[in-house]
Every structure is written in C-alpha cells, then in structure tokens.
Design a protein around this motif. Structure first.
Motif, PDB file in Angstrom:
ATOM      1  N   VAL A   6     -26.740  11.811   6.862  1.00 55.43           N
ATOM      2  CA  VAL A   6     -25.869  12.011   8.021  1.00 55.43           C
ATOM      3  C   VAL A   6     -26.621  12.774   9.098  1.00 55.43           C
ATOM      4  O   VAL A   6     -27.653  13.396   8.864  1.00 55.43           O
ATOM      5  CB  VAL A   6     -24.583  12.779   7.648  1.00 55.43           C
ATOM      6  N   GLU A   7     -26.057  12.731  10.294  1.00 53.34           N
ATOM      7  CA  GLU A   7     -26.698  13.384  11.433  1.00 53.34           C
ATOM      8  C   GLU A   7     -26.300  14.855  11.478  1.00 53.34           C
ATOM      9  O   GLU A   7     -25.125  15.209  11.399  1.00 53.34           O
ATOM     10  CB  GLU A   7     -26.281  12.676  12.722  1.00 53.34           C
ATOM     11  N   THR A   8     -27.291  15.710  11.616  1.00 46.72           N
ATOM     12  CA  THR A   8     -27.063  17.152  11.770  1.00 46.72           C
ATOM     13  C   THR A   8     -27.900  17.664  12.937  1.00 46.72           C
ATOM     14  O   THR A   8     -28.827  16.998  13.390  1.00 46.72           O
ATOM     15  CB  THR A   8     -27.431  17.935  10.495  1.00 46.72           C
ATOM     16  N   VAL A   9     -27.558  18.835  13.421  1.00 46.95           N
ATOM     17  CA  VAL A   9     -28.344  19.488  14.467  1.00 46.95           C
ATOM     18  C   VAL A   9     -28.700  20.887  13.992  1.00 46.95           C
ATOM     19  O   VAL A   9     -27.935  21.538  13.274  1.00 46.95           O
ATOM     20  CB  VAL A   9     -27.572  19.566  15.803  1.00 46.95           C
ATOM     21  N   LYS A  10     -29.871  21.336  14.390  1.00 51.84           N
ATOM     22  CA  LYS A  10     -30.325  22.684  14.052  1.00 51.84           C
ATOM     23  C   LYS A  10     -30.337  23.525  15.316  1.00 51.84           C
ATOM     24  O   LYS A  10     -30.733  23.054  16.387  1.00 51.84           O
ATOM     25  CB  LYS A  10     -31.715  22.638  13.424  1.00 51.84           C
ATOM     26  N   LEU A  11     -29.890  24.769  15.187  1.00 55.75           N
ATOM     27  CA  LEU A  11     -29.842  25.651  16.344  1.00 55.75           C
ATOM     28  C   LEU A  11     -29.983  27.087  15.905  1.00 55.75           C
ATOM     29  O   LEU A  11     -29.882  27.405  14.703  1.00 55.75           O
ATOM     30  CB  LEU A  11     -28.525  25.470  17.107  1.00 55.75           C
ATOM     31  N   THR A  12     -30.238  27.949  16.860  1.00 57.71           N
ATOM     32  CA  THR A  12     -30.299  29.383  16.626  1.00 57.71           C
ATOM     33  C   THR A  12     -29.128  30.031  17.335  1.00 57.71           C
ATOM     34  O   THR A  12     -28.924  29.815  18.536  1.00 57.71           O
ATOM     35  CB  THR A  12     -31.619  29.978  17.152  1.00 57.71           C
ATOM     36  N   SER A  13     -28.337  30.802  16.619  1.00 59.33           N
ATOM     37  CA  SER A  13     -27.144  31.424  17.187  1.00 59.33           C
ATOM     38  C   SER A  13     -27.531  32.574  18.115  1.00 59.33           C
ATOM     39  O   SER A  13     -28.702  32.972  18.195  1.00 59.33           O
ATOM     40  CB  SER A  13     -26.229  31.929  16.068  1.00 59.33           C
ATOM     41  N   LYS A  14     -26.528  33.102  18.812  1.00 55.48           N
ATOM     42  CA  LYS A  14     -26.780  34.189  19.756  1.00 55.48           C
ATOM     43  C   LYS A  14     -27.315  35.440  19.076  1.00 55.48           C
ATOM     44  O   LYS A  14     -28.030  36.228  19.693  1.00 55.48           O
ATOM     45  CB  LYS A  14     -25.495  34.514  20.511  1.00 55.48           C
ATOM     46  N   ASP A  15     -26.961  35.629  17.790  1.00 54.69           N
ATOM     47  CA  ASP A  15     -27.451  36.810  17.076  1.00 54.69           C
ATOM     48  C   ASP A  15     -28.713  36.519  16.277  1.00 54.69           C
ATOM     49  O   ASP A  15     -29.110  37.313  15.416  1.00 54.69           O
ATOM     50  CB  ASP A  15     -26.356  37.377  16.162  1.00 54.69           C
ATOM     51  N   GLY A  16     -29.331  35.354  16.510  1.00 56.02           N
ATOM     52  CA  GLY A  16     -30.622  35.060  15.902  1.00 56.02           C
ATOM     53  C   GLY A  16     -30.585  34.303  14.596  1.00 56.02           C
ATOM     54  O   GLY A  16     -31.638  34.020  14.015  1.00 56.02           O
ATOM     55  N   ARG A  17     -29.388  33.936  14.116  1.00 61.26           N
ATOM     56  CA  ARG A  17     -29.306  33.191  12.858  1.00 61.26           C
ATOM     57  C   ARG A  17     -29.698  31.734  13.073  1.00 61.26           C
ATOM     58  O   ARG A  17     -29.413  31.148  14.119  1.00 61.26           O
ATOM     59  CB  ARG A  17     -27.882  33.242  12.304  1.00 61.26           C
TER      60      ARG A  17
END
Length: 293
Positions: free
Chosen positions: A42-53
């Motif tokens: 399945v399609e997923t996206v990777k990101l970094t949250s505002k607190d760095g996670r």
C-alpha cells in the motif's frame, strides 16, 4: 493564449468552490502503490513531525481519488439508457475535451495532437491522521489447500500477500474548483459523493465521511470570490484523532463559534449537516439537469 472556456452571463456567474472533509475507512482497505515479489504494497508517506519525530502514515493518493471521481461521471446512468461517457463520447484515456462536457469541463482533458482542456478541479490531502502501519495478509488460497494440490500434482497456485490500511483510519482530504459555475460544480459534488463507496483498489472498497461526537459530519463547503475564514486543513504532524477533529471544527467555524453557516461579502461557507445538504442539493441538480434531462 486564451483559456478556451465559453463566456458566462450575469445569470450564470463563476465562483470558486472548496470541499473539505475528514474521511474514515470502515474496514480494511487496499490503496495500491507497488508490487513486490508476491506482495502488494500500500501507499504510505514518510514525514518528520514538528517535534522531530519520524512518522510513516497510510495515504489516499489525491490522484487516485480524482480517477475514481472521473469514472463515476463516465459511468453515470443517463435517462436514455446510455452511460454519460458514451453519450458524450468521453472516456479514459480518450476524452472528448469539449468545454461543454460535464466531465471534461471541470476535470480537464487531453485529446493528443488536437486539444487540451486544463482541469479546474484539484485534489489535496489524504495523509492519515493515526500513525497505524499497514497490516499484511495472505490472499488467494489457504496453506492447507496448497499442500493438498501439491500432493495431487495439480497446478500449484501462487499465493500472494497484500497490505491493508487498518479499519478506522481518518483521512483529511480536500477538493478545490477554480472559476466554475454552479452547474459545473454540480458534477463535482455528484462525483465527490458518488465516489465515496467506490474508493480503493481491489476489494473491499469504500470510505465514509467521519462524524464528530455530536454526530456532525466533518465536512465543509465553500463558495466564494474572496477566500476568507480559515482552511480546515489538518497538519500531517497530528496523530491524535481528538485533536484533529477539534482543529477541523475550530478552523471551519473561524471567526465564529457554534455555527453551521457563515455568510460574508463574496464568501459563503456551509459546515457539517448544512454542508452535506448543500452537496446533495448540487448533486440532485446534476441528475435533474444532465442525467435525467
């Protein structure tokens, strides 16, 4: 270079329209991205949250939603017994690219070598709120049946595994229509509502408009010439559904509180049930004026 769109009169003016919603998957859903060795991913996206996670979230691709909506219009039944796509001689990939076509006019079209019609409906969002990883399940055949077939020297089927988005995931999405008439937006409203039970790859399919604790649909419809208020867009960094739902309603009602209808100079917004009623009103007009005319 001109737009190629017909001029409208004072009785049929153009506006901008926005649809904002939080959608919910009521069951496991497969939104295909790629195929590995015997595994549908399945399609997923990777990101970094505002607190760095670092986060990885499931994703409903806006282009996939757009494709389903266009197909809902192509396959819409017409009073004559035809489908709208057949009546208009408009399909995929062979579009008619006529400015008066209720499919091509808002969604755009390409007739290679002849004509291009720029789409005026764009799709956004789709990043899940909860950071729930996809689950992987075997499909096609039970392992015991595989053994039996091998013992009988029958043709051995190839099992495969498929990833699914878990049930209950919330997906903030948006549709934006640029300089369209009320009649043109009616096909967009129809397509948005009609596509909800058909979104997904394979089976099962379908998502629904999520509701708040007081059973209010998380839905906003804007009709405007001047963009006002706040856009109910949820940050991808948010992973708590309660915060996301509260943010959605807070943005939607700004600068007011406890309201489901905002009207200002060259701007009008419907919220919750009022927004759903408005979309259904537009969809009904599309059926009356186009499909059943």
């Amino acid at each position: 270079m001109t737009t190629g769109l017909p001029k409208t009169d004072a009785k049929n003016p153009r506006f901008h329209f926005d649809i904002y919603a939080i959608l919910e998957g009521p069951q496991e859903l497969y939104f295909g991205d790629e195929v590995q060795v015997n595994v549908n991913v399945v399609e997923t996206v990777k990101l970094t949250s505002k607190d760095g996670r670092s986060l990885e979230k499931c994703y409903i691709s806006p282009t996939k939603r757009r494709g389903v909506e266009r197909r809902c219009l192509i396959w819409a039944p017409v009073k004559t017994g035809e489908l709208l796509g057949d009546k208009q001689q408009c399909g995929i990939p062979k579009t008619c690219a006529k400015p008066e076509c209720p499919i091509c006019a808002p969604y755009g079209a390409l007739d290679p070598g002849n004509k291009t019609l720029i789409g005026r409906v764009t799709h956004g969002g789709g990043v899940a709120i909860q950071d729930l990883y996809p689950v992987e399940k075997q499909r096609a055949m039970h392992p015991a049946m595989l053994v039996n077939k091998m013992e009988k020297k029958e043709d051995k089927p190839i099992p495969f595994k498929r990833q699914y988005n878990q049930p209950g995931i919330l997906y903030p999405v948006s549709n934006h229509a640029l300089s369209v008439t009320d009649k043109e937006f009616s096909s967009v409203a129809y397509a948005f509502l009609d596509a909800l039970p058909r979104i997904g790859a394979g089976n099962p399919k379908g998502i629904s408009i999520a509701e708040s604790e007081d059973q209010t649909p998380l839905l906003v419809v804007d009709r405007y010439l001047v963009p006002k208020g706040k856009r109910p867009i949820i940050s991808p960094s948010v992973i708590n559904p309660e915060i996301a739902l509260a943010d959605f309603m807070r943005f939607a009602q700004y600068p007011h509180t406890n309201t489901d209808h905002i009207q200002d100079d060259n701007f009008e917004r419907w919220i919750g049930n009022k927004a759903l009623d408005k979309l259904q009103e537009y969809a009904s007009n599309f059926v009356k004026t186009t499909l059943q005319a």
